[in-house]
Scaffold this active site. Structure first.
Site, mmCIF file in Angstrom:
data_model
loop_
_atom_site.group_PDB
_atom_site.id
_atom_site.type_symbol
_atom_site.label_atom_id
_atom_site.label_comp_id
_atom_site.label_asym_id
_atom_site.label_seq_id
_atom_site.Cartn_x
_atom_site.Cartn_y
_atom_site.Cartn_z
ATOM 1 N N SER A 168 0.906 -1.071 -0.191
ATOM 2 C CA SER A 168 0.003 -0.081 -0.093
ATOM 3 C C SER A 168 0.908 1.248 0.078
ATOM 4 C CB SER A 168 -0.858 -0.128 1.338
ATOM 5 O OG SER A 168 -1.332 1.265 1.356
ATOM 6 N N TYR A 182 -2.471 -0.476 10.488
ATOM 7 C CA TYR A 182 -2.460 -0.935 9.134
ATOM 8 C C TYR A 182 -1.181 -0.531 8.666
ATOM 9 C CZ TYR A 182 -4.122 -1.314 4.357
ATOM 10 O OH TYR A 182 -4.135 -1.677 3.038
HETATM 11 N N1 NAD Z 1 -8.775 -0.968 -1.377
HETATM 12 C C1 NAD Z 1 -7.713 -0.088 -1.094
HETATM 13 O O1 NAD Z 1 -8.327 1.048 -1.262
HETATM 14 C C2 NAD Z 1 -6.334 -0.690 -0.951
HETATM 15 C C3 NAD Z 1 -5.517 0.343 -1.130
HETATM 16 C C4 NAD Z 1 -3.967 -0.123 -0.932
HETATM 17 C C5 NAD Z 1 -3.835 -1.504 -0.409
HETATM 18 N N2 NAD Z 1 -5.035 -2.431 -0.628
HETATM 19 C C6 NAD Z 1 -4.452 -3.661 -0.003
HETATM 20 O O2 NAD Z 1 -4.996 -4.548 -1.130
HETATM 21 C C7 NAD Z 1 -5.280 -5.914 -0.734
HETATM 22 C C8 NAD Z 1 -6.829 -6.366 -1.218
HETATM 23 O O3 NAD Z 1 -7.841 -5.298 -0.672
HETATM 24 P P1 NAD Z 1 -9.198 -5.103 -1.333
HETATM 25 O O4 NAD Z 1 -9.374 -3.850 -1.298
HETATM 26 O O5 NAD Z 1 -9.398 -5.848 -2.657
HETATM 27 O O6 NAD Z 1 -10.057 -5.714 -0.164
HETATM 28 P P2 NAD Z 1 -11.407 -6.723 -0.020
HETATM 29 O O7 NAD Z 1 -11.740 -6.472 1.204
HETATM 30 O O8 NAD Z 1 -12.376 -6.421 -1.237
HETATM 31 O O9 NAD Z 1 -11.013 -7.897 -0.202
HETATM 32 C C9 NAD Z 1 -9.887 -8.884 0.433
HETATM 33 C C10 NAD Z 1 -10.140 -10.169 0.392
HETATM 34 O O10 NAD Z 1 -9.454 -10.761 1.603
HETATM 35 C C11 NAD Z 1 -9.963 -11.694 1.890
HETATM 36 N N3 NAD Z 1 -9.473 -12.238 3.507
HETATM 37 C C12 NAD Z 1 -9.456 -11.358 4.439
HETATM 38 N N4 NAD Z 1 -9.084 -12.111 5.556
HETATM 39 C C13 NAD Z 1 -8.625 -13.506 5.128
HETATM 40 C C14 NAD Z 1 -8.136 -14.423 5.823
HETATM 41 N N5 NAD Z 1 -8.058 -14.333 7.153
HETATM 42 N N6 NAD Z 1 -7.893 -15.637 4.977
HETATM 43 C C15 NAD Z 1 -8.440 -15.630 3.762
HETATM 44 N N7 NAD Z 1 -8.959 -14.530 3.004
HETATM 45 C C16 NAD Z 1 -8.894 -13.198 3.702
HETATM 46 C C17 NAD Z 1 -11.537 -11.309 2.229
HETATM 47 O O11 NAD Z 1 -12.456 -12.537 2.384
HETATM 48 C C18 NAD Z 1 -11.765 -10.777 0.994
HETATM 49 O O12 NAD Z 1 -12.158 -11.594 -0.125
HETATM 50 C C19 NAD Z 1 -5.205 -5.838 0.655
HETATM 51 O O13 NAD Z 1 -3.917 -6.222 1.124
HETATM 52 C C20 NAD Z 1 -5.212 -4.485 1.166
HETATM 53 O O14 NAD Z 1 -4.379 -3.803 2.313
HETATM 54 C C21 NAD Z 1 -6.327 -1.965 -0.716
#
Ligand code: NAD
Length: 249
Positions: free
Chosen positions: A140, A153
């Site tokens: 991130s 985080y």
């Molecule tokens: N959305 C944003 O703005 C953003 C920005 C920077 C980084 N990220 C990173 O991108 C990645 C994905 O984020 P996203 O926005 O797609 O989130 P999201 O919530 O849409 O998807 C995350 C997925 O991870 C799964 N998950 C969570 N805990 C779990 C576990 N213990 N075991 C197995 N699966 C698990 C959830 O069920 C979900 O399907 C994350 O690492 C997040 O930190 C997101």
């Protein structure tokens, strides 16, 4: 570009992971969808196979070593090897640090950082033996700069950053590359949970990015596929920002 490449994507039932699984499948990869959400993960795989792609779902709680070991073993048993690991799953907890419980801290660190250690550990055993492999971690911008209000985080993403560099340094000798992507705010279910569905709030957040819009899961998936591909064969230990210029200011 990825014909018959075996790709494991964690957190692939939603958001960035789901789109990454779709993009790899469109490039003819064999895709292993790993998630704790069985209903949504199964639906992703059903859509992929209906469209003629090769994919399986493996229910995985990524905070459990037994589950991560099973994920990699099942992937290798089904498809013969693991060529690419995308450590994507993550959660956000925005409790202020002075009010955060030990349980919340542990859940964040276990989900966002320990999971990447565990999946990498077991995938590396296969990759070292094959003398080949690629790991892409979803970090991130908060691994680079402190995003306000989410200290714990940010700390997990700082850990992801250094885990990525360490993987790159220690496993280059085995022809294994490791890189990470650093998105700013991406329009996913995680973002809906943290900032809500209000379009005006999203517009305000979008203004933080010089490009003037939020990122899409496709924006991040494209960067992940580049880092997994031969086109990035001299890139390892890198952090690729996918942030509309957020960290350039
Ligand atoms: N959305 C944003 O703005 C953003 C920005 C920077 C980084 N990220 C990173 O991108 C990645 C994905 O984020 P996203 O926005 O797609 O989130 P999201 O919530 O849409 O998807 C995350 C997925 O991870 C799964 N998950 C969570 N805990 C779990 C576990 N213990 N075991 C197995 N699966 C698990 C959830 O069920 C979900 O399907 C994350 O690492 C997040 O930190 C997101």
């Amino acid at each position: 570009m990825f014909k018959d490449t075996v790709v494991v994507v964690t957190g692939a039932a939603s958001g960035i992971g789901k789109q990454t699984a779709i993009e790899f499948a469109r490039q003819a990869a064999k895709v292993v969808v790993a998630d704790i959400d069985e209903t949504s993960g199964t639906a992703v795989v059903a859509d992929l196979t209906r469209d003629g792609h090769d994919a399986i779902f493996i229910r995985t709680d990524l905070t459990s070593e037994a589950d991560c070991r099973h994920l990699i073993t099942a992937a290798a048993e089904t498809y013969g090897t693991v060529d690419v690991l995308v450590n994507n799953a993550g959660i956000e907890i925005s409790t202020p640090l002075h009010e955060m419980s030990e349980q919340e801290w542990d859940r964040l660190v276990d989900t966002n950082l320990k999971s990447m250690f565990l999946c990498s550990k077991h995938a590396l055993r296969t990759m070292v033996e094959a003398n080949s492999g690629v790991i892409v971690n979803v970090c991130s911008v908060s691994g680079l700069v402190a995003w306000p209000g989410i200290a714990a985080y940010n700390a997990t993403k700082g850990g992801v950053m250094m885990l990525t560099k360490s993987l790159a340094v220690d496993y280059a000798q085995y022809n294994i590359r490791a890189n990470c992507v650093c998105p700013s705010i991406i329009d996913t279910p995680m973002t809906d949970t943290s900032i809500g569905h209000d379009a005006s709030v999203k517009e305000e957040k979008a203004k933080l990015n010089p490009i003037g819009r939020l990122g899409t899961p496709e924006d991040v998936a494209n960067a992940i596929l580049f880092l997994a591909s031969e086109k990035s064969s001299f890139i390892t230990g890198a952090a690729l920002t996918v942030d509309g210029g957020y960290t350039a200011i």
